[in-house]
Design a protein around this motif. Structure first.
Motif, PDB file in Angstrom:
ATOM      1  N   UNK A   1       0.828  -1.212  -0.056  1.00 37.23           N
ATOM      2  CA  UNK A   1      -0.019  -0.014   0.027  1.00 37.23           C
ATOM      3  C   UNK A   1       0.894   1.276   0.126  1.00 37.23           C
ATOM      4  N   UNK A   2       1.810   1.048   0.810  1.00 31.57           N
ATOM      5  CA  UNK A   2       2.900   2.399   0.969  1.00 31.57           C
ATOM      6  C   UNK A   2       3.309   2.941  -0.665  1.00 31.57           C
ATOM      7  N   UNK A   3       3.710   1.584  -1.307  1.00 25.67           N
ATOM      8  CA  UNK A   3       4.535   1.539  -2.735  1.00 25.67           C
ATOM      9  C   UNK A   3       2.914   2.382  -3.575  1.00 25.67           C
ATOM     10  N   UNK A   4       2.129   2.153  -3.177  1.00 26.09           N
ATOM     11  CA  UNK A   4       0.944   2.753  -3.975  1.00 26.09           C
ATOM     12  C   UNK A   4       0.462   4.056  -3.408  1.00 26.09           C
ATOM     13  N   UNK A   5       1.212   4.781  -2.582  1.00 29.25           N
ATOM     14  CA  UNK A   5       0.866   6.122  -2.084  1.00 29.25           C
ATOM     15  C   UNK A   5      -0.139   6.317  -0.962  1.00 29.25           C
ATOM     16  N   UNK A   6      -0.592   4.983  -0.506  1.00 34.52           N
ATOM     17  CA  UNK A   6      -1.620   4.897   0.647  1.00 34.52           C
ATOM     18  C   UNK A   6      -0.987   5.164   1.942  1.00 34.52           C
ATOM     19  N   UNK A   7      -1.476   6.003   2.793  1.00 35.62           N
ATOM     20  CA  UNK A   7      -0.861   6.380   3.974  1.00 35.62           C
ATOM     21  C   UNK A   7      -1.343   5.197   5.115  1.00 35.62           C
ATOM     22  N   UNK A   8      -0.466   4.930   6.088  1.00 38.73           N
ATOM     23  CA  UNK A   8      -0.867   3.685   6.937  1.00 38.73           C
ATOM     24  C   UNK A   8      -0.494   3.966   8.392  1.00 38.73           C
ATOM     25  N   UNK A   9      -1.580   3.297   9.123  1.00 37.36           N
ATOM     26  CA  UNK A   9      -1.179   3.315  10.589  1.00 37.36           C
ATOM     27  C   UNK A   9      -0.855   1.995  11.272  1.00 37.36           C
ATOM     28  N   UNK A  10       0.200   1.554  11.615  1.00 31.25           N
ATOM     29  CA  UNK A  10       0.247   0.133  12.015  1.00 31.25           C
ATOM     30  C   UNK A  10       0.078   0.057  13.386  1.00 31.25           C
ATOM     31  N   UNK A  11      -0.860  -0.719  13.451  1.00 31.38           N
ATOM     32  CA  UNK A  11      -1.754  -0.828  14.801  1.00 31.38           C
ATOM     33  C   UNK A  11      -1.374  -2.033  15.620  1.00 31.38           C
ATOM     34  N   UNK A  12      -1.786  -2.171  16.935  1.00 33.65           N
ATOM     35  CA  UNK A  12      -1.773  -3.262  17.976  1.00 33.65           C
ATOM     36  C   UNK A  12       0.079  -3.493  18.170  1.00 33.65           C
ATOM     37  N   UNK A  13       0.790  -2.526  18.230  1.00 33.10           N
ATOM     38  CA  UNK A  13       2.104  -2.726  18.438  1.00 33.10           C
ATOM     39  C   UNK A  13       2.396  -2.935  20.070  1.00 33.10           C
ATOM     40  N   UNK A  14       3.314  -3.973  20.327  1.00 28.94           N
ATOM     41  CA  UNK A  14       3.469  -4.187  21.744  1.00 28.94           C
ATOM     42  C   UNK A  14       4.972  -4.437  22.099  1.00 28.94           C
ATOM     43  N   UNK A  15       5.770  -4.366  20.879  1.00 30.75           N
ATOM     44  CA  UNK A  15       7.239  -4.756  21.166  1.00 30.75           C
ATOM     45  C   UNK A  15       8.088  -3.823  20.360  1.00 30.75           C
TER      46      UNK A  15
END
Ligand code: E4P
Length: 288
Positions: free
Chosen positions: A127-141
């Protein structure tokens, strides 16, 4: 009014546009909003429907989410609104890519939330390569944060957020703010393409602690932001430390950022549990 010395962006964590309006009125500014399936299930229209024993069809539930996201986007046109891909452990990268593209098209200022699973990382890369903005969630480490950094290498400024969850680590006796500190320190050695968004904020200690640790963005529930406004929008001084004596520290790990994404161990039982809870809250909205 935004305090002049405030460097971080402040987001509202919630599923109700009426809350967006209240927070904007109380703070005098708002930089964005985060939503998730649980927050959407608590949004008044959905909550009322559930209370009456009603359910949405699969297409109605997406229409409902889109309508709420559009209202929020209209209220914060210069900010970012995070919309979460409804996913579970079995959702493939291809499915997330398809859903992500469709959610991204809903509003001009979307960040698409994806879970930090193997499929989520693969989807983020595409998605990033297609220009989409992302929010990567459920990060615990911290290792998950390193994997996100590697998977989204080459992203443009502001294109990628990572959301470490402070409160859910505290809930099991670990000091969630240590994870914010660890990721900030690790990312300081990088190129800055991932913005650190402190999430799962439960009170002023988490909120001010995240600001003091240098989070780029802090998302907090309405109650926390209204409380902050009532106190006069104070900012933490250099000595600020959130009381955490009853929590186990999370040690900083010296993790190189230059590996391939698949070389990092991204396993976390809290990510698995979080995915299950989001999927179950979301599925409860839908008539099968
Ligand atoms: C925001 O992006 C997160 O989904 C949210 O802060 C999670 O908060 P919780 O742990 O209080 O559910």
């Amino acid at each position: 009014m935004r305090p002049r010395a405030l460097r971080a962006r402040i987001f509202l964590d919630g599923g109700d546009p009426a809350g967006t309006r209240r927070v904007q009125a109380a703070l005098g500014f708002l930089d964005g909003q985060t939503t998730n399936p649980t927050l959407m299930a608590k949004s008044p229209l959905a909550a009322a429907k559930l209370a009456e024993g009603g359910r949405f069809t699969p297409s109605e539930v997406m229409d409902f989410y889109r309508q709420v996201a559009r209202e929020m986007a209209g209220l914060i046109p210069e900010g970012s609104v995070s919309i979460e891909v409804p996913a579970d452990r079995d959702t493939s990268a291809e499915e997330m890519i398809g859903q992500g593209r469709s959610l991204f098209a809903w509003i001009p200022n979307a960040h698409v939330k994806l879970p930090i699973t193997r499929a989520g990382l693969e989807a983020a890369k595409a998605l990033v390569a297609q220009g989409v903005r992302v929010n990567m969630t459920l990060c615990f480490t911290q290792e998950q944060a390193a994997a996100v950094y590697a998977a989204t290498a080459g992203a443009g400024p502001g294109q990628v957020f990572i959301s470490p969850f402070i409160g859910r680590l505290d809930d099991r006796g670990e000091n969630g703010l240590d994870l914010i500190a660890g990721i900030a320190r690790m990312y300081a050695g990088g190129d800055g393409h991932v913005a650190l968004l402190a999430a799962s904020v439960r009170g002023q200690g988490h909120f001010l602690g995240s600001l003091a640790l240098g989070a780029d963005i802090v998302t907090a529930p309405e109650s926390v932001l209204l409380d902050w406004a009532e106190k006069g929008l104070p900012l933490p001084g250099p000595e600020y430390a959130c009381e955490s004596s009853d929590l186990r520290p999370i040690a900083f790990l010296d993790i190189p950022l230059a590996r391939r994404p698949e070389e990092y161990d991204i396993s976390s039982d809290l990510t698995d549990q979080g995915l299950e809870r989001f999927a179950s809250d979301w599925n409860a909205l839908i008539a099968r």
